[in-house]
Enzyme design. Structure first.
Site, PDB file in Angstrom:
ATOM      1  N   GLY A   1       8.623   0.747   6.159  1.00 13.27           N
ATOM      2  CA  GLY A   1       8.823   1.660   7.461  1.00 13.27           C
ATOM      3  C   GLY A   1       7.639   1.549   8.352  1.00 13.27           C
ATOM      4  O   GLY A   1       6.353   1.589   7.885  1.00 13.27           O
TER       5      GLY A   1
ATOM      6  N   ASN B   1       8.402   9.187  27.350  1.00 12.57           N
ATOM      7  CA  ASN B   1       7.780   7.988  27.347  1.00 12.57           C
ATOM      8  C   ASN B   1       8.265   6.908  26.301  1.00 12.57           C
ATOM      9  O   ASN B   1       7.511   6.044  26.013  1.00 12.57           O
ATOM     10  CB  ASN B   1       6.216   8.218  27.160  1.00 12.57           C
ATOM     11  CG  ASN B   1       5.791   9.035  28.310  1.00 12.57           C
ATOM     12  OD1 ASN B   1       6.167   9.024  29.501  1.00 12.57           O
ATOM     13  ND2 ASN B   1       4.861  10.002  27.746  1.00 12.57           N
TER      14      ASN B   1
ATOM     15  N   ARG C   1       0.662  -1.180  -0.009  1.00  8.84           N
ATOM     16  CA  ARG C   1      -0.162   0.203   0.017  1.00  8.84           C
ATOM     17  C   ARG C   1       0.781   1.366  -0.159  1.00  8.84           C
ATOM     18  O   ARG C   1       2.354   1.177  -0.029  1.00  8.84           O
ATOM     19  CB  ARG C   1      -0.924   0.124   1.034  1.00  8.84           C
ATOM     20  CG  ARG C   1      -0.220   0.212   2.492  1.00  8.84           C
ATOM     21  CD  ARG C   1      -1.086   0.139   3.717  1.00  8.84           C
ATOM     22  NE  ARG C   1      -0.592   0.719   4.878  1.00  8.84           N
ATOM     23  CZ  ARG C   1      -0.946   0.797   6.012  1.00  8.84           C
ATOM     24  NH1 ARG C   1      -2.022   0.281   6.215  1.00  8.84           N
ATOM     25  NH2 ARG C   1      -0.112   1.316   7.124  1.00  8.84           N
TER      26      ARG C   1
ATOM     27  N   ILE D   1       3.143   4.572  -0.434  1.00  4.80           N
ATOM     28  CA  ILE D   1       4.189   4.983  -1.310  1.00  4.80           C
ATOM     29  C   ILE D   1       4.819   3.772  -2.102  1.00  4.80           C
ATOM     30  O   ILE D   1       4.833   3.745  -3.244  1.00  4.80           O
ATOM     31  CB  ILE D   1       5.077   5.692  -0.443  1.00  4.80           C
ATOM     32  CG1 ILE D   1       4.645   6.753  -0.123  1.00  4.80           C
ATOM     33  CG2 ILE D   1       6.363   6.081  -1.203  1.00  4.80           C
ATOM     34  CD1 ILE D   1       5.572   7.672   1.109  1.00  4.80           C
TER      35      ILE D   1
ATOM     36  N   ASP E   1       8.649 -10.632   6.066  1.00  2.83           N
ATOM     37  CA  ASP E   1       8.992  -9.605   7.207  1.00  2.83           C
ATOM     38  C   ASP E   1      10.438  -9.021   6.641  1.00  2.83           C
ATOM     39  O   ASP E   1      11.324 -10.045   6.987  1.00  2.83           O
ATOM     40  CB  ASP E   1       8.917  -9.823   8.300  1.00  2.83           C
ATOM     41  CG  ASP E   1       8.912  -9.041   9.553  1.00  2.83           C
ATOM     42  OD1 ASP E   1       9.856  -7.863   9.189  1.00  2.83           O
ATOM     43  OD2 ASP E   1       8.465  -9.173  10.743  1.00  2.83           O
TER      44      ASP E   1
ATOM     45  N   TYR F   1      11.909   7.304  15.051  1.00  2.00           N
ATOM     46  CA  TYR F   1      11.602   7.427  13.771  1.00  2.00           C
ATOM     47  C   TYR F   1      12.689   8.558  12.995  1.00  2.00           C
ATOM     48  O   TYR F   1      13.342   7.829  12.194  1.00  2.00           O
ATOM     49  CB  TYR F   1      10.286   7.917  13.475  1.00  2.00           C
ATOM     50  CG  TYR F   1       9.972   8.123  11.960  1.00  2.00           C
ATOM     51  CD1 TYR F   1       9.519   6.880  11.221  1.00  2.00           C
ATOM     52  CD2 TYR F   1       9.905   9.066  11.213  1.00  2.00           C
ATOM     53  CE1 TYR F   1       9.055   6.936   9.894  1.00  2.00           C
ATOM     54  CE2 TYR F   1       9.364   9.404   9.754  1.00  2.00           C
ATOM     55  CZ  TYR F   1       9.211   8.037   9.292  1.00  2.00           C
ATOM     56  OH  TYR F   1       8.831   8.285   7.867  1.00  2.00           O
TER      57      TYR F   1
HETATM   58  P1  NAI Z   1       2.223   2.876   4.870  1.00  2.84           P
HETATM   59  O1  NAI Z   1       2.075   2.461   6.352  1.00  2.84           O
HETATM   60  O2  NAI Z   1       1.186   3.294   4.171  1.00  2.84           O
HETATM   61  O3  NAI Z   1       2.987   1.386   4.138  1.00  2.84           O
HETATM   62  C1  NAI Z   1       4.279   0.870   4.885  1.00  2.84           C
HETATM   63  C2  NAI Z   1       4.059  -0.789   4.088  1.00  2.84           C
HETATM   64  O4  NAI Z   1       5.184  -0.981   4.621  1.00  2.84           O
HETATM   65  C3  NAI Z   1       2.928  -1.289   4.829  1.00  2.84           C
HETATM   66  O5  NAI Z   1       2.420  -1.840   3.519  1.00  2.84           O
HETATM   67  C4  NAI Z   1       3.668  -2.381   5.920  1.00  2.84           C
HETATM   68  O6  NAI Z   1       2.892  -3.449   5.860  1.00  2.84           O
HETATM   69  C5  NAI Z   1       5.055  -2.435   5.283  1.00  2.84           C
HETATM   70  N1  NAI Z   1       5.904  -2.936   6.257  1.00  2.84           N
HETATM   71  C6  NAI Z   1       5.916  -2.429   7.454  1.00  2.84           C
HETATM   72  N2  NAI Z   1       6.901  -3.194   8.185  1.00  2.84           N
HETATM   73  C7  NAI Z   1       7.252  -4.101   7.302  1.00  2.84           C
HETATM   74  C8  NAI Z   1       7.954  -5.057   7.388  1.00  2.84           C
HETATM   75  N3  NAI Z   1       8.888  -5.532   8.665  1.00  2.84           N
HETATM   76  N4  NAI Z   1       8.249  -6.037   6.597  1.00  2.84           N
HETATM   77  C9  NAI Z   1       7.792  -5.710   5.344  1.00  2.84           C
HETATM   78  N5  NAI Z   1       6.864  -4.691   5.190  1.00  2.84           N
HETATM   79  C10 NAI Z   1       6.828  -4.175   6.212  1.00  2.84           C
HETATM   80  O7  NAI Z   1       3.495   3.846   4.974  1.00  2.84           O
HETATM   81  P2  NAI Z   1       3.849   4.896   3.622  1.00  2.84           P
HETATM   82  O8  NAI Z   1       3.365   6.278   4.183  1.00  2.84           O
HETATM   83  O9  NAI Z   1       3.509   4.405   2.478  1.00  2.84           O
HETATM   84  O10 NAI Z   1       5.408   5.131   3.828  1.00  2.84           O
HETATM   85  C11 NAI Z   1       6.354   4.380   3.013  1.00  2.84           C
HETATM   86  C12 NAI Z   1       7.622   4.744   3.627  1.00  2.84           C
HETATM   87  O11 NAI Z   1       7.912   6.205   3.390  1.00  2.84           O
HETATM   88  C13 NAI Z   1       8.082   4.472   4.944  1.00  2.84           C
HETATM   89  O12 NAI Z   1       9.545   3.966   5.058  1.00  2.84           O
HETATM   90  C14 NAI Z   1       8.012   5.685   5.609  1.00  2.84           C
HETATM   91  O13 NAI Z   1       8.694   5.972   6.772  1.00  2.84           O
HETATM   92  C15 NAI Z   1       8.373   6.700   4.423  1.00  2.84           C
HETATM   93  N6  NAI Z   1       7.947   8.131   4.603  1.00  2.84           N
HETATM   94  C16 NAI Z   1       6.546   8.167   4.623  1.00  2.84           C
HETATM   95  C17 NAI Z   1       6.000   9.775   4.513  1.00  2.84           C
HETATM   96  C18 NAI Z   1       4.565   9.901   4.601  1.00  2.84           C
HETATM   97  O14 NAI Z   1       4.412  11.298   4.868  1.00  2.84           O
HETATM   98  N7  NAI Z   1       3.563   9.234   4.740  1.00  2.84           N
HETATM   99  C19 NAI Z   1       7.086  10.627   4.732  1.00  2.84           C
HETATM  100  C20 NAI Z   1       8.276  10.377   4.813  1.00  2.84           C
HETATM  101  C21 NAI Z   1       8.740   9.062   4.704  1.00  2.84           C
END
Ligand code: NAI
Length: 251
Positions: A96, A105, A23, A25, A67, A159
């Site tokens: 992430g 905390n 899902r 990004i 994972d 983070y």
């Molecule tokens: P999201 O939470 O929508 O998607 C993250 C995906 O990573 C999920 O599908 C989740 O199941 C997967 N995931 C989590 N832990 C995992 C693991 N141990 N093994 C395999 N897959 C795993 O997050 P989003 O917003 O799409 O973020 C994607 C990346 O962009 C992350 O690294 C996040 O930190 C980074 N990011 C996002 C920002 C935002 O504003 N949404 C801003 C800056 C960075």
């Protein structure tokens, strides 16, 4: 750099692993790399289930439930990719998590979980893929950092530290991977509209949008296109960089 044989499909014949592809990004990165011609191995936690299959089907790629923090994650990916595709050209470390708490905390479990997924996993995946000879010369590593790794965010010590660490990793690995003909770069997105940011309280979310000089949040495609630029063989002289996406140039 070598110009791609086909500018419409610059990643034709290439294999790209995208972690966290179920899902947000990661799902858009998978789509954009597939549009550019790559075969995408879409990786995400087994619990992502149907969402991961949907991404893989959409991009006509492979769903790879894993994972990224599992000790054998890199070895399994390497084995699969070597057997089926002769290796990997592109790996996008996008998976992430956040576990926000004010510093007073901030417990060890939150700290370890975030550092484990966001920093140690990208490091170990790349290490293992290189060690197993699965990451091909001419390839690209793209890590998803965050603006929170450049400027601190209240409640995000874990983070922010993990994302700053990713930038350190890019700096340290660029010369090492260059010897193998592989680039490594990072994108540092600002506020992007996804499920991750939808979980943030409304007032903080609004403040996040306004921190951008564009005065609005970005979309997943803003990040995905930057990743595609780094993955393009025409960018093979571009390594060791961090590109901010979404207007937070003043930070
Ligand atoms: P999201 O939470 O929508 O998607 C993250 C995906 O990573 C999920 O599908 C989740 O199941 C997967 N995931 C989590 N832990 C995992 C693991 N141990 N093994 C395999 N897959 C795993 O997050 P989003 O917003 O799409 O973020 C994607 C990346 O962009 C992350 O690294 C996040 O930190 C980074 N990011 C996002 C920002 C935002 O504003 N949404 C801003 C800056 C960075």
């Amino acid at each position: 750099a070598t110009a791609p044989a086909d500018w419409d499909k610059p990643l034709a014949g290439r294999v790209a692993v995208v972690t966290g592809a179920a899902r947000g990004i990661g799902a858009t990165i998978a789509e954009v790399l597939a549009r550019d011609g790559a075969h995408v191995i879409a990786a995400d936690i087994p619990a992502a289930g149907e969402a991961l299959s949907q991404t893989a089907n959409k991009v006509k790629g492979t769903a790879f439930p894993i994972d990224v923090t599992a000790e054998d994650a890199g070895a399994k990916l390497a084995e699969h990719a070597l057997e089926r595709h002769g290796g990997i050209d592109i790996i996008v470390n996008n998976a992430g998590i956040t576990r926000d708490k004010l510093l007073a905390n901030m417990d060890a479990a939150r700290w370890d979980a975030v550092i484990g997924v966001n920093l140690i996993a990208p490091l170990q995946l790349v290490n293992t893929l290189v060690e197993k000879g699965a990451l091909k010369s001419g390839g690209a590593v793209v890590d998803v950092s965050s603006i929170a790794g450049i400027a601190g965010n209240r409640g995000q010590t874990n983070y922010g530290t993990s994302k700053a660490g990713v930038i350190g990793l890019v700096d340290a690995y660029a010369p090492v991977l260059a010897e193998k003909g592989i680039t490594i770069n990072a994108v540092a997105p600002g506020f992007i509209e996804t499920a991750m940011t939808a979980a943030i309280p409304l007032a903080t979310r609004e403040a996040g949008r306004l921190m951008s000089s564009l005065q609005q949040g970005g979309q997943t495609v803003d990040v995905a296109e930057t990743v595609a630029y780094f993955a393009n063989p025409a960018s093979s002289a571009v390594t060791g960089n961090v590109v901010r996406v979404c207007g937070q140039a003043l930070l």
